[in-house]
Design a protein around this motif. Structure first.
Motif, PDB file in Angstrom:
ATOM      1  N   ARG A 119      32.904  40.539  39.040  1.00 26.32           N
ATOM      2  CA  ARG A 119      33.241  40.393  40.457  1.00 26.32           C
ATOM      3  C   ARG A 119      33.949  41.627  41.022  1.00 26.32           C
ATOM      4  O   ARG A 119      34.291  41.653  42.196  1.00 26.32           O
ATOM      5  CB  ARG A 119      34.133  39.168  40.659  1.00 26.32           C
ATOM      6  CG  ARG A 119      33.430  37.836  40.440  1.00 26.32           C
ATOM      7  CD  ARG A 119      34.411  36.687  40.603  1.00 26.32           C
ATOM      8  NE  ARG A 119      33.781  35.391  40.406  1.00 26.32           N
ATOM      9  CZ  ARG A 119      33.583  34.487  41.367  1.00 26.32           C
ATOM     10  NH1 ARG A 119      33.970  34.743  42.613  1.00 26.32           N
ATOM     11  NH2 ARG A 119      33.025  33.319  41.103  1.00 26.32           N
ATOM     12  N   GLN A 120      34.201  42.616  40.164  1.00 27.18           N
ATOM     13  CA  GLN A 120      34.884  43.848  40.564  1.00 27.18           C
ATOM     14  C   GLN A 120      36.241  43.552  41.207  1.00 27.18           C
ATOM     15  O   GLN A 120      36.598  44.093  42.261  1.00 27.18           O
ATOM     16  CB  GLN A 120      34.004  44.676  41.507  1.00 27.18           C
ATOM     17  CG  GLN A 120      32.739  45.208  40.832  1.00 27.18           C
ATOM     18  CD  GLN A 120      32.002  46.203  41.705  1.00 27.18           C
ATOM     19  OE1 GLN A 120      31.653  45.900  42.843  1.00 27.18           O
ATOM     20  NE2 GLN A 120      31.777  47.390  41.178  1.00 27.18           N
ATOM     21  N   ALA A 121      37.001  42.702  40.547  1.00 30.56           N
ATOM     22  CA  ALA A 121      38.333  42.348  41.041  1.00 30.56           C
ATOM     23  C   ALA A 121      39.292  43.512  40.876  1.00 30.56           C
ATOM     24  O   ALA A 121      39.285  44.185  39.852  1.00 30.56           O
ATOM     25  CB  ALA A 121      38.858  41.136  40.268  1.00 30.56           C
ATOM     26  N   ASP A 122      40.118  43.746  41.889  1.00 35.94           N
ATOM     27  CA  ASP A 122      41.199  44.724  41.727  1.00 35.94           C
ATOM     28  C   ASP A 122      42.558  44.034  41.710  1.00 35.94           C
ATOM     29  O   ASP A 122      43.600  44.683  41.616  1.00 35.94           O
ATOM     30  CB  ASP A 122      41.143  45.824  42.789  1.00 35.94           C
ATOM     31  CG  ASP A 122      41.300  45.304  44.206  1.00 35.94           C
ATOM     32  OD1 ASP A 122      41.276  44.069  44.400  1.00 35.94           O
ATOM     33  OD2 ASP A 122      41.438  46.129  45.124  1.00 35.94           O
ATOM     34  N   ALA A 123      42.562  42.707  41.780  1.00 35.37           N
ATOM     35  CA  ALA A 123      43.751  41.879  41.556  1.00 35.37           C
ATOM     36  C   ALA A 123      43.257  40.479  41.218  1.00 35.37           C
ATOM     37  O   ALA A 123      42.225  40.033  41.742  1.00 35.37           O
ATOM     38  CB  ALA A 123      44.662  41.850  42.783  1.00 35.37           C
ATOM     39  N   VAL A 124      43.955  39.803  40.330  1.00 40.19           N
ATOM     40  CA  VAL A 124      43.629  38.421  39.985  1.00 40.19           C
ATOM     41  C   VAL A 124      44.907  37.601  40.124  1.00 40.19           C
ATOM     42  O   VAL A 124      45.924  37.918  39.505  1.00 40.19           O
ATOM     43  CB  VAL A 124      43.080  38.304  38.546  1.00 40.19           C
ATOM     44  CG1 VAL A 124      42.859  36.840  38.182  1.00 40.19           C
ATOM     45  CG2 VAL A 124      41.780  39.096  38.389  1.00 40.19           C
TER      46      VAL A 124
END
Length: 438
Positions: free
Chosen positions: A213-218
């Motif tokens: 998902r190309q997350a840059d924060a979770v």
């Protein structure tokens, strides 16, 4: 007002090779994820070896802990705790690593055995573990057996020895007088075959999903109840705040607890169906939400347990953790009051040893705004306009077939709950003894 801790660049990696975004925004405890499932190529030999060993029988909840340990939720723990790990967990809520660093470990993860099993083991170094249905589950190596001081364990974990603590009654009171620790090898991945295994993503699988998902924060949200619109307001507001902080694609980990829960909690299958309807109704955005099951059993141990819930999500790749009022708490089992101070959970998380790299997000209180006819953040200036609907009140509505105020929960999600309580009442009616009249 919600306070957001500054993001720590030391636990982030936005760049990476070729400028790609990595999901490993936060390192797992100990630096690498523990994976204790035996490779398929070695499985037959390990099974053959285990068949000749002395067997230790697991309960259903013991098996849930095997699942938790084997997938790395408790990293760097590599098996059921030996005595030195148990004492550190019980008295310090943490474990000290060989390099001197500290990782959080607020709940003892232990395996109890009775006198007869201890006698059968004798001086052996290794034992086999078998599940409730007598199938081989794994091997425990280089074992250590030590005394199970139940009262001390209960008092230090819950802060009380009052009767009626659900996990104590279900697990500890009837458990053996000894604890056995050792290095765990699990013969194959733990499955429940209940139609929900596809939701049981391991920490490694979740990290891969965040990569995809190309997350840059979770940001993780732990819950054991149905999702109402107040929860959704909180989660959506958190994402908005992260976007305002400069993140481009923060992903929500909606992570309901899937292990043991007390009898009056809504069962897991009903909760998962309800969560699915909440996404279908658009209350949460499926494009920015990952729904998965956290396999841990529930202790209801308040500020002690909430540390475990936060620590496990570090291992799953979450670098933000949402904490609310009275996390992991419950009513006092014998008195009409909360067992824990409702604010202590978030205060403890902000100070807990080993959780420094996790950003804690205390949330604002949401309640039903009777003027706007929707869930909203509580405004003390017009307190009389707000209605607080507790989990108990919500269950009472559903059980009695009453509808909550419009805007409290998505229609599809509410329908799932109503149908569950209708089935439950029908079952209860069928179990009532028949009265014969003459």
């Amino acid at each position: 007002m919600t306070s957001f801790l500054p993001y720590s660049s030391s636990s982030s990696s936005k760049g990476g090779i070729g400028g790609s975004v990595r999901s490993s925004l936060i390192e797992p405890d100990g630096g690498s994820l523990v994976d204790l499932v035996v490779p398929e190529s070695q499985r037959a030999a390990k099974v053959s070896e285990a068949e000749s060993m002395v067997k230790v029988k697991l309960t259903k909840i013991d098996l849930e802990w095997v699942h938790v340990i084997s997938e790395g939720w408790a990293s760097p723990l590599k098996g059921f705790m030996r005595e030195d790990e148990y004492l550190q967990s019980l008295h310090f809520n943490s474990l000290r690593m060989k390099d001197g660093s500290v990782v959080n470990m607020s709940l003892p993860i232990v395996l109890a055995i009775d006198d007869e099993t201890k006698e059968n083991i004798g001086g052996l170094n290794d034992v086999a573990l078998v599940g409730p249905n007598d199938t081989l589950v794994g091997i425990l190596r280089s074992i250590e057996i030590y005394k199970h001081h139940k009262e001390e364990r209960i008092a230090r974990t819950w802060g009380t020895t009052a009767p009626g603590l659900p996990y104590v009654e279900e697990v500890i009171s009837s458990a053996g007088n000894w604890l056995i620790g050792g290095d765990l090898e699990v013969l194959e991945p733990v499955k429940y075959n209940d139609g929900l295994d596809h939701y049981r993503l391991s920490p490694q699988q979740l990290r891969k999903e965040f990569d995809r998902r190309q997350a840059d924060a979770v940001f993780a949200f732990q819950l054991r109840n149905p999702v109402h619109n107040g929860h959704a307001l909180l989660m959506n507001d958190t994402r908005k705040k992260l976007l305002e902080m400069g993140y481009k694609n923060p992903i929500l980990l909606l992570h309901p607890l899937g292990g043991f829960t007390k009898a009056d909690d809504v069962p897991l299958d009903v909760r998962m169906e309800q969560h699915s309807k909440v996404l279908e109704d658009g209350v949460l955005d499926p494009e920015t939400t990952t729904v998965a099951i956290f396999p841990s059993p529930m202790h209801y141990a308040g500020p002690t347990e909430v540390q475990w819930h936060a620590k496990a999500r570090i291992n799953a790749g979450a670098n933000f953790y949402i904490v609310g009022r009275d996390p992991a708490g419950m009513g006092h089992p014998t008195e009409k009051r909360d067992l824990y101070d409702p604010d202590h959970g978030k205060k403890v998380l902000s100070m807990a040893p080993g959780l420094e790299k996790l950003n804690i997000l205390p949330f604002r209180v949401a309640a039903y705004d009777t003027v706007a006819s929707r869930m909203a953040f509580f405004d003390p200036a017009r307190a009389k306009d707000f209605l607080f609907i507790s989990g108990t009140k919500m269950r009472t509505y559903a059980r009695n077939g009453e509808n909550p105020p419009d805007g409290f929960m998505s229609p599809g999600g509410w329908e799932v709950l109503v149908k569950y309580y209708e089935r439950l009442q029908a079952q209860e009616e069928n179990l009532k003894p028949t009265v014969l009249s003459t």
